[in-house]
Structure formats: C-alpha cells, structure tokens
Design an enzyme around this catalytic site. Structure first.
Site, PDB file in Angstrom:
ATOM      1  CE  LYS A   1      10.446  16.345   1.222  1.00 17.65           C
ATOM      2  NZ  LYS A   1      10.671  15.398   0.154  1.00 17.65           N
TER       3      LYS A   1
ATOM      4  CG  ASN B   1       6.956  16.615  -0.905  1.00 21.96           C
ATOM      5  OD1 ASN B   1       7.585  16.328  -1.924  1.00 21.96           O
ATOM      6  ND2 ASN B   1       7.069  15.911   0.202  1.00 21.96           N
TER       7      ASN B   1
ATOM      8  CG  PHE C   1      14.197  16.630  -2.951  1.00 21.64           C
ATOM      9  CD1 PHE C   1      13.087  17.434  -2.696  1.00 21.64           C
ATOM     10  CD2 PHE C   1      15.456  17.130  -2.649  1.00 21.64           C
ATOM     11  CE1 PHE C   1      13.238  18.703  -2.161  1.00 21.64           C
ATOM     12  CE2 PHE C   1      15.616  18.407  -2.121  1.00 21.64           C
ATOM     13  CZ  PHE C   1      14.499  19.200  -1.875  1.00 21.64           C
ATOM     14  CG  LEU C   2      14.237   8.998  -1.027  1.00 20.35           C
ATOM     15  CD1 LEU C   2      13.060   8.061  -0.886  1.00 20.35           C
ATOM     16  CD2 LEU C   2      15.477   8.348  -0.448  1.00 20.35           C
ATOM     17  CE  LYS C   3      10.012   9.545  -8.698  1.00 20.95           C
ATOM     18  NZ  LYS C   3      11.286  10.189  -8.961  1.00 20.95           N
TER      19      LYS C   3
ATOM     20  CB  VAL D   1      14.415   8.836   4.426  1.00 22.19           C
ATOM     21  CG1 VAL D   1      15.568   9.815   4.342  1.00 22.19           C
ATOM     22  CG2 VAL D   1      13.270   9.314   3.557  1.00 22.19           C
TER      23      VAL D   1
ATOM     24  CG  PHE E   1       4.420  14.307 -10.380  1.00 19.27           C
ATOM     25  CD1 PHE E   1       5.583  13.609 -10.659  1.00 19.27           C
ATOM     26  CD2 PHE E   1       3.798  14.106  -9.163  1.00 19.27           C
ATOM     27  CE1 PHE E   1       6.116  12.730  -9.741  1.00 19.27           C
ATOM     28  CE2 PHE E   1       4.327  13.223  -8.236  1.00 19.27           C
ATOM     29  CZ  PHE E   1       5.485  12.537  -8.523  1.00 19.27           C
TER      30      PHE E   1
ATOM     31  NE  ARG F   1       4.745   5.476   5.785  1.00 22.59           N
ATOM     32  CZ  ARG F   1       5.983   5.871   6.085  1.00 22.59           C
ATOM     33  NH1 ARG F   1       6.215   6.513   7.218  1.00 22.59           N
ATOM     34  NH2 ARG F   1       6.988   5.615   5.285  1.00 22.59           N
TER      35      ARG F   1
ATOM     36  CB  CYS G   1       5.913  12.596   1.918  1.00 17.90           C
ATOM     37  SG  CYS G   1       7.107  11.779   2.980  1.00 17.90           S
TER      38      CYS G   1
HETATM   39  N1  LIG Z   1       9.339   7.969   2.851  1.00 21.87           N
HETATM   40  C1  LIG Z   1       9.786   8.792   1.915  1.00 21.87           C
HETATM   41  O1  LIG Z   1       9.729   8.484   0.727  1.00 21.87           O
HETATM   42  C2  LIG Z   1      10.384  10.112   2.265  1.00 21.87           C
HETATM   43  C3  LIG Z   1      10.365  10.596   3.567  1.00 21.87           C
HETATM   44  N2  LIG Z   1      10.913  11.824   3.867  1.00 21.87           N
HETATM   45  C4  LIG Z   1      10.938  12.290   5.248  1.00 21.87           C
HETATM   46  O2  LIG Z   1      11.954  11.563   5.946  1.00 21.87           O
HETATM   47  C5  LIG Z   1      11.564  11.326   7.296  1.00 21.87           C
HETATM   48  C6  LIG Z   1      11.575   9.831   7.583  1.00 21.87           C
HETATM   49  O3  LIG Z   1      10.603   9.214   6.779  1.00 21.87           O
HETATM   50  P1  LIG Z   1      10.532   7.627   6.618  1.00 21.87           P
HETATM   51  O4  LIG Z   1      11.893   7.094   6.355  1.00 21.87           O
HETATM   52  O5  LIG Z   1       9.456   7.363   5.640  1.00 21.87           O
HETATM   53  O6  LIG Z   1      10.066   7.216   8.084  1.00 21.87           O
HETATM   54  P2  LIG Z   1       9.938   5.758   8.741  1.00 21.87           P
HETATM   55  O7  LIG Z   1       8.793   5.820   9.641  1.00 21.87           O
HETATM   56  O8  LIG Z   1       9.994   4.721   7.667  1.00 21.87           O
HETATM   57  O9  LIG Z   1      11.287   5.613   9.589  1.00 21.87           O
HETATM   58  C7  LIG Z   1      11.582   6.403  10.699  1.00 21.87           C
HETATM   59  C8  LIG Z   1      12.427   5.562  11.652  1.00 21.87           C
HETATM   60  O10 LIG Z   1      12.932   6.385  12.698  1.00 21.87           O
HETATM   61  C9  LIG Z   1      13.046   5.587  13.875  1.00 21.87           C
HETATM   62  N3  LIG Z   1      13.203   6.445  15.064  1.00 21.87           N
HETATM   63  C10 LIG Z   1      12.284   7.216  15.690  1.00 21.87           C
HETATM   64  N4  LIG Z   1      12.848   7.848  16.741  1.00 21.87           N
HETATM   65  C11 LIG Z   1      14.155   7.482  16.781  1.00 21.87           C
HETATM   66  C12 LIG Z   1      15.251   7.805  17.621  1.00 21.87           C
HETATM   67  N5  LIG Z   1      15.127   8.660  18.633  1.00 21.87           N
HETATM   68  N6  LIG Z   1      16.443   7.240  17.360  1.00 21.87           N
HETATM   69  C13 LIG Z   1      16.586   6.371  16.332  1.00 21.87           C
HETATM   70  N7  LIG Z   1      15.588   6.031  15.509  1.00 21.87           N
HETATM   71  C14 LIG Z   1      14.380   6.578  15.712  1.00 21.87           C
HETATM   72  C15 LIG Z   1      11.765   4.758  13.838  1.00 21.87           C
HETATM   73  O11 LIG Z   1      11.878   3.629  14.654  1.00 21.87           O
HETATM   74  C16 LIG Z   1      11.665   4.431  12.336  1.00 21.87           C
HETATM   75  O12 LIG Z   1      12.285   3.187  12.036  1.00 21.87           O
HETATM   76  C17 LIG Z   1      10.195  11.996   7.451  1.00 21.87           C
HETATM   77  O13 LIG Z   1      10.389  13.292   7.943  1.00 21.87           O
HETATM   78  C18 LIG Z   1       9.668  12.051   6.033  1.00 21.87           C
HETATM   79  O14 LIG Z   1       8.770  13.121   5.843  1.00 21.87           O
HETATM   80  C19 LIG Z   1      11.530  12.586   2.919  1.00 21.87           C
HETATM   81  C20 LIG Z   1      11.601  12.139   1.627  1.00 21.87           C
HETATM   82  C21 LIG Z   1      11.045  10.886   1.190  1.00 21.87           C
HETATM   83  O1  LIG Z   2       8.705  13.655   0.604  1.00 22.28           O
HETATM   84  C1  LIG Z   2       8.529  12.520   0.204  1.00 22.28           C
HETATM   85  O2  LIG Z   2       8.306  11.559   0.904  1.00 22.28           O
HETATM   86  C2  LIG Z   2       8.516  12.220  -1.249  1.00 22.28           C
HETATM   87  O3  LIG Z   2       7.149  12.363  -1.703  1.00 22.28           O
HETATM   88  C3  LIG Z   2       6.952  12.046  -3.079  1.00 22.28           C
HETATM   89  O4  LIG Z   2       7.346  10.690  -3.340  1.00 22.28           O
HETATM   90  P1  LIG Z   2       6.400   9.417  -3.004  1.00 22.28           P
HETATM   91  O5  LIG Z   2       5.329   9.827  -2.072  1.00 22.28           O
HETATM   92  O6  LIG Z   2       7.310   8.324  -2.615  1.00 22.28           O
HETATM   93  O7  LIG Z   2       5.744   8.979  -4.386  1.00 22.28           O
HETATM   94  P2  LIG Z   2       5.229   9.768  -5.694  1.00 22.28           P
HETATM   95  O8  LIG Z   2       5.703   9.040  -6.878  1.00 22.28           O
HETATM   96  O9  LIG Z   2       5.517  11.201  -5.634  1.00 22.28           O
HETATM   97  O10 LIG Z   2       3.654   9.552  -5.592  1.00 22.28           O
HETATM   98  C4  LIG Z   2       2.885  10.145  -4.568  1.00 22.28           C
HETATM   99  C5  LIG Z   2       1.417   9.944  -4.850  1.00 22.28           C
HETATM  100  O11 LIG Z   2       0.979  10.734  -5.954  1.00 22.28           O
HETATM  101  C6  LIG Z   2       0.277   9.940  -6.890  1.00 22.28           C
HETATM  102  N1  LIG Z   2       0.509  10.503  -8.244  1.00 22.28           N
HETATM  103  C7  LIG Z   2       1.761  10.751  -8.679  1.00 22.28           C
HETATM  104  C8  LIG Z   2       1.979  11.303  -9.925  1.00 22.28           C
HETATM  105  C9  LIG Z   2       0.892  11.615 -10.757  1.00 22.28           C
HETATM  106  O12 LIG Z   2       1.020  12.125 -11.900  1.00 22.28           O
HETATM  107  N2  LIG Z   2      -0.359  11.348 -10.285  1.00 22.28           N
HETATM  108  C10 LIG Z   2      -0.581  10.798  -9.050  1.00 22.28           C
HETATM  109  O13 LIG Z   2      -1.759  10.589  -8.671  1.00 22.28           O
HETATM  110  C11 LIG Z   2       0.844   8.540  -6.708  1.00 22.28           C
HETATM  111  O14 LIG Z   2      -0.067   7.572  -7.166  1.00 22.28           O
HETATM  112  C12 LIG Z   2       1.042   8.497  -5.203  1.00 22.28           C
HETATM  113  O15 LIG Z   2      -0.143   8.153  -4.544  1.00 22.28           O
HETATM  114  C13 LIG Z   2       7.840  12.959  -3.931  1.00 22.28           C
HETATM  115  O16 LIG Z   2       7.682  12.610  -5.310  1.00 22.28           O
HETATM  116  C14 LIG Z   2       9.302  12.855  -3.527  1.00 22.28           C
HETATM  117  O17 LIG Z   2      10.091  13.768  -4.272  1.00 22.28           O
HETATM  118  C15 LIG Z   2       9.421  13.169  -2.029  1.00 22.28           C
HETATM  119  O18 LIG Z   2      10.755  13.008  -1.599  1.00 22.28           O
END
Ligand SMILES: NC(=O)C1=CN([C@@H]2O[C@H](COP(=O)(O)OP(=O)(O)OC[C@H]3O[C@@H](n4cnc5c(N)ncnc54)[C@H](O)[C@@H]3O)[C@@H](O)[C@H]2O)C=CC1
Ligand SMILES: O=C(O)[C@H]1O[C@H](OP(=O)(O)OP(=O)(O)OC[C@H]2O[C@@H](n3ccc(=O)[nH]c3=O)[C@H](O)[C@@H]2O)[C@H](O)[C@@H](O)[C@@H]1O
Length: 438
Positions: A210, A214, A155-157, A11, A255, A334, A266
């Site tokens: 949020k 999800n 909300f990005l995927k 993110v 979906f 993950r 997530c």
């Molecule tokens: N991965 C996704 O697609 C999405 C994630 N989110 C949310 O966004 C948040 C972040 O998710 P990700 O980017 O996937 O996590 P990530 O695990 O990829 O990245 C988190 C980063 O934060 C760093 N970090 C931890 N403590 C720190 C500190 N005190 N100062 C500076 N850096 C620090 C870590 O070293 C790590 O690089 C979570 O709450 C997640 O639920 C929301 C939407 C989409």
């Molecule tokens: O909070 C988050 O991290 C994000 O979680 C999801 O995004 P993401 O996990 O990156 O990927 P998705 O495309 O949503 O897929 C999630 C899981 O659902 C599964 N899926 C998705 C759609 C579907 O119709 N069926 C299904 O089994 C996918 O295979 C995957 O394992 C949400 O779509 C994002 O909007 C949100 O920001």
C-alpha cells in the site's frame, strides 16, 4: 456472510456498500453518532458519485445497516474490517490510536472465532500490534478464543471510488493462516471475476504494498512537476513530452499530469509516514524526501506565477478561484492545493472569490469566512484581476469565455491543471499562464 466495517468514512462507507451490493450482510459502524444518525435517515455524509443511490438500494434490500456500537452482536460477524482513519502524528508517522482502539474493542467482546481485517493504511508491523492488542484483552478476560488478523489495503480513488472497488485492478490480502485465506477468498470472489488478480502475501508485505504504491504514484507526479518546470525554462512543452513518454509501455500514460501538486488525504500523509518508518529503522528515503519537497513548492507555484505576472503589485487585487476540492468529483479538502494558494493570496492582501461545485461548505470549515464563496463560476469571475483554475471539474472545461471576459477586470488566466488552450484564450483576449507549456 456477515461483515462489520468499523469506520464509516470514504473507505468504510464505500467498501461496506459495495460488499452489500454483492450480497454480503454489512453493518457499518462509526463512533460518530451524528454520522450514523444521518445515514439511518438516508443522508450521505460525503460526496461520492453514485454512492447515495447504492446506499439507499442496499439499505432497502436489508443488506446494509448502520450502528455505533461494535460490541453489540459482535459474535454474529464472520469478519470485522477496520477502516478507521490513520492520520499523521506530529512527527509524520501514522497515528494508530483508532486502529488499536478497534482491536481492543474486539478483544474485549468476542466470544468465538473472528477474522480481524485491517483495511486502513497502516505501517509494516501493525498486524502484529493488532494481534497483540486483541490477545491482551482476551488474556485479561481469561478467554482462549481463536482469531486471525489479515491485512487488506484499499486502493480506491475518491471520485471514482465505487468503480475502483467494484472493478479493482488487484485485491491484495496479507494472511498467515489458511482459515483467514479461505474466508477472504470467499469475500472477494465476486470482485475478481473476469481474471482480476487476488494476490495473497504475508502480512508485512501487504502493508508495504500500500505505501509503496502510493509513494510510487506521488513520485511520478513530483517527477512530472519537476520536468514541467524545467520544460518551461527550456522552451519545451510538457504536454508533448508527457505524451511521448507515456507511449512507452514501460512508463504508461497514467499519472503523468503535472499540476499544482498532489493533495488529498493519502499521498501526503503516506509519503510522510513511509519516510518516517524508514528513518526510525535507520534508513533515509532520499527520493521520497525530494518528492515531498517538490510537492510543497508546486503548491505555491500558481500564487508565484500570479505575483510575478503583476510584478509583486498584488495587494488589493481580486482573484477568482475555480475549484477548491483536492481533485474533481469529491468534496474532500484534505491537503488541497487550493488551501495553500488561497492562504498565500489572503496573506498578500488579495480578495478571493471562489467557486466549487460541491466543496464550498467543507472549504469554509478550513479557510473560514475570509473567502467569498460564490454560487457559480461567473459570479466568482466578477470584477476579478485574475482567474485561477485550481480543480479541473468538468464544468470548468468549456466556460463561456465571452461572459468570463466581460465579467473580469483584468483578463488573465492561471491554469493550474493545463486544461485550457493558450492560443484559443489569447484569441479571446486573455493572457494565459499554465504549468510547463509553451
Ligand atoms: N480516503 C481514501 O480515498 C482512502 C483512504 N485509505 C485509508 O483508509 C483509512 C480511512 O480513510 P478515510 O475513509 O478517508 O477516513 P475518514 O476520516 O473519512 O473516516 C474514518 C472514520 O472512522 C471513524 N472512527 C474513528 N475511530 C473509530 C472507532 N474506534 N470506531 C468506529 N469508528 C471510528 C471516524 O469517526 C471516521 O468517520 C485511512 O487509513 C486511509 O489512509 C485507503 C485508500 C483510499
Ligand atoms: O490511499 C489512498 O487514499 C488513495 O490515494 C490515491 O487516490 P486519491 O488521493 O483519492 O486521488 P488521486 O486521483 O490519486 O489524486 C491524488 C492527487 O494527485 C493529483 N494528481 C493525480 C494524477 C496526476 O497525473 N497528477 C496529479 O497531480 C490529483 O490532482 C490529486 O491532488 C490513489 O490514487 C489511490 O489508489 C489510493 O487508494
């Protein structure tokens, strides 16, 4: 405008780069020194289509920088965006230690007005915890500095992260001050042209939007998986059912794809966290508990179909696994269904030959060397008794079936994503099992 993004993960790096692309001066900060060192050398730590080119372009333009120390030059930032992880704690609740550590760092160092924006997914009430943490540190320094907190869930995927960020369906911002609202309006102005929605709410509601979003998406998936499993027992075809349902605009086509359960960083953790939040407030989220239960069972389904097909005689069989990441176009492992499937296969004494276009290295960290990681999909199929399609990467959609047939010992395909045509495969000499289809 000068922006600090704290936490340079999926993110933080994507949103920082996209803000920079819109002309904002961005510093992406992470405590992981190796990650920042690599980024400074132009090495992108994650696989996300289009990201590398965009990072390099913005670094070159001088709008995107990387650092490890938030306190350095902290008063130059107009906004500090917190995008650190919020992993599940032992009881399933979101672990807020990283978010609160960032808040304390801000409180320890700011000297003038700051807007602290939480982009990490955090439970309702976290805004207040963040505010208290900043204020406590300021009080300890005897400082009376003005600051605001805001909630700006993301909300990005993964796999489509740049498009999702640049062209959002909606941007949600929870604020409780006019000053914070004005700053956030300025920050997001370029992203909401073409009539996109910038929705201002109070902070608890933004935090809830949020989780509710999800949880709703996860519910759709578990619901469709239940429907698919029932279709299978009744002789209906879930593909047709899905199309018929999705044509109703109140339901919509997105979906609704059954498969082998939702994974990723997530949905699993956010559903758990919401169930936990409800429980600690005396409320039982019955629907979401069922969503989790269905998902757990669905992750084992492909293994069970394989075991039943061979009537339990599976020890020593070689299984080709196509796809390891939790979804295509990412290296993120993950909560990937592949992990559950492969662990079951290994435990049953099977040999696993896996191939993924980008996630093998990440998979090795989780699954170890008990799996053979192959260079391509045909190598994985060599001598296999069964082929499992686990992640629907484009390159798996139209393989050379003659080559696969020749490579395999027993020609049977277990399609965990319903991407193949059973009749076509039967004509090519394969037995075929999918999810909820005839
Ligand atoms: N991965 C996704 O697609 C999405 C994630 N989110 C949310 O966004 C948040 C972040 O998710 P990700 O980017 O996937 O996590 P990530 O695990 O990829 O990245 C988190 C980063 O934060 C760093 N970090 C931890 N403590 C720190 C500190 N005190 N100062 C500076 N850096 C620090 C870590 O070293 C790590 O690089 C979570 O709450 C997640 O639920 C929301 C939407 C989409
Ligand atoms: O909070 C988050 O991290 C994000 O979680 C999801 O995004 P993401 O996990 O990156 O990927 P998705 O495309 O949503 O897929 C999630 C899981 O659902 C599964 N899926 C998705 C759609 C579907 O119709 N069926 C299904 O089994 C996918 O295979 C995957 O394992 C949400 O779509 C994002 O909007 C949100 O920001």
């Amino acid at each position: 405008m000068n922006l600090a993004i704290v936490g340079t993960g999926y993110v933080g790096l994507v949103s920082g780069t996209c803000f920079a692309d819109m002309g904002v001066n961005v510093t992406c900060i992470d405590i992981n020194e190796r990650k920042i060192e690599e980024l400074r050398r132009g090495v992108i730590p994650i696989y996300e289509p289009g990201l590398e080119e965009m990072v390099l372009r913005n670094v070159q333009a001088g709008r995107l920088r990387f650092g490890t120390d938030l306190s350095q030059g902290i008063d130059d930032y107009d906004v500090i965006v917190c995008a650190v992880g919020t992993p599940p704690g032992e009881d399933g609740s979101a672990d807020l230690q990283y978010v609160l550590e960032v808040a304390r760092t801000v409180g320890r160092h700011i000297g003038g007005y700051t807007l602290f924006v939480t982009k990490s997914t955090v439970p309702v009430g976290t805004g207040e915890l963040v505010r208290a943490a900043i204020r406590r540190e300021l009080d300890q320094r005897g400082m009376n500095v003005e600051f605001d907190v805001a909630s700006n869930p993301e909300f990005l995927k993964e796999g489509a992260a740049i498009k999702d960020f640049m062209e959002p369906d909606r941007v949600v911002v929870g604020v409780d001050s006019g000053r914070a609202r004005t700053i956030m309006e300025r920050l997001y102005k370029p992203f909401i042209e073409n009539g996109r929605l910038l929705l201002f709410t109070d902070i608890p509601s933004a935090e809830m939007i949020k989780y509710a979003s999800n949880a709703m998406l996860a519910t759709r998936i578990s619901f469709m998986n239940d429907i698919a499993n029932l279709c299978e027992r009744l002789g209906a075809d879930v593909d047709m059912v899905r199309q018929g349902m999705g044509a109703d605009p109140r339901i919509g086509p997105k979906f609704l794809y059954p498969g082998i359960g939702y994974g990723g960083s997530c949905f699993p953790k956010d559903v758990k966290a919401l169930v936990n939040t409800a429980r600690s407030n005396g409320y039982d989220m019955k629907v979401l508990r069922a969503v989790e239960e269905v998902n757990g069972a669905q992750k084992r389904l492909l293994f069970e179909k394989f075991r039943d097909y061979f009537r339990g005689d599976i020890a020593g069989r070689r299984v080709a696994v196509w796809g390891l990441s939790f979804k295509p176009e990412t290296d993120d492992m993950r909560e990937a269904p592949s992990v559950v499937i492969i662990e079951h296969l290994l435990r049953a004494g099977c040999e696993v030959c896996a191939y993924d276009p980008v996630a093998s290295e990440e998979a090795r960290r989780i699954l170890g060397d008990g799996v053979r990681y192959c260079r391509d999909k045909y190598e994985a199929a060599e001598g296999a008794d069964a082929l499992m399609l686990v992640t629907e990467w484009q390159e798996f959609r139209m393989p050379d079936w003659c080559a696969v047939r020749k490579a395999m010992r027993t020609p049977v395909v277990f399609d965990g994503r319903n991407i193949y045509n059973g009749e076509e495969l039967a004509a090519k000499g394969f037995a075929y099992c999918s999810i909820g289809r005839r």
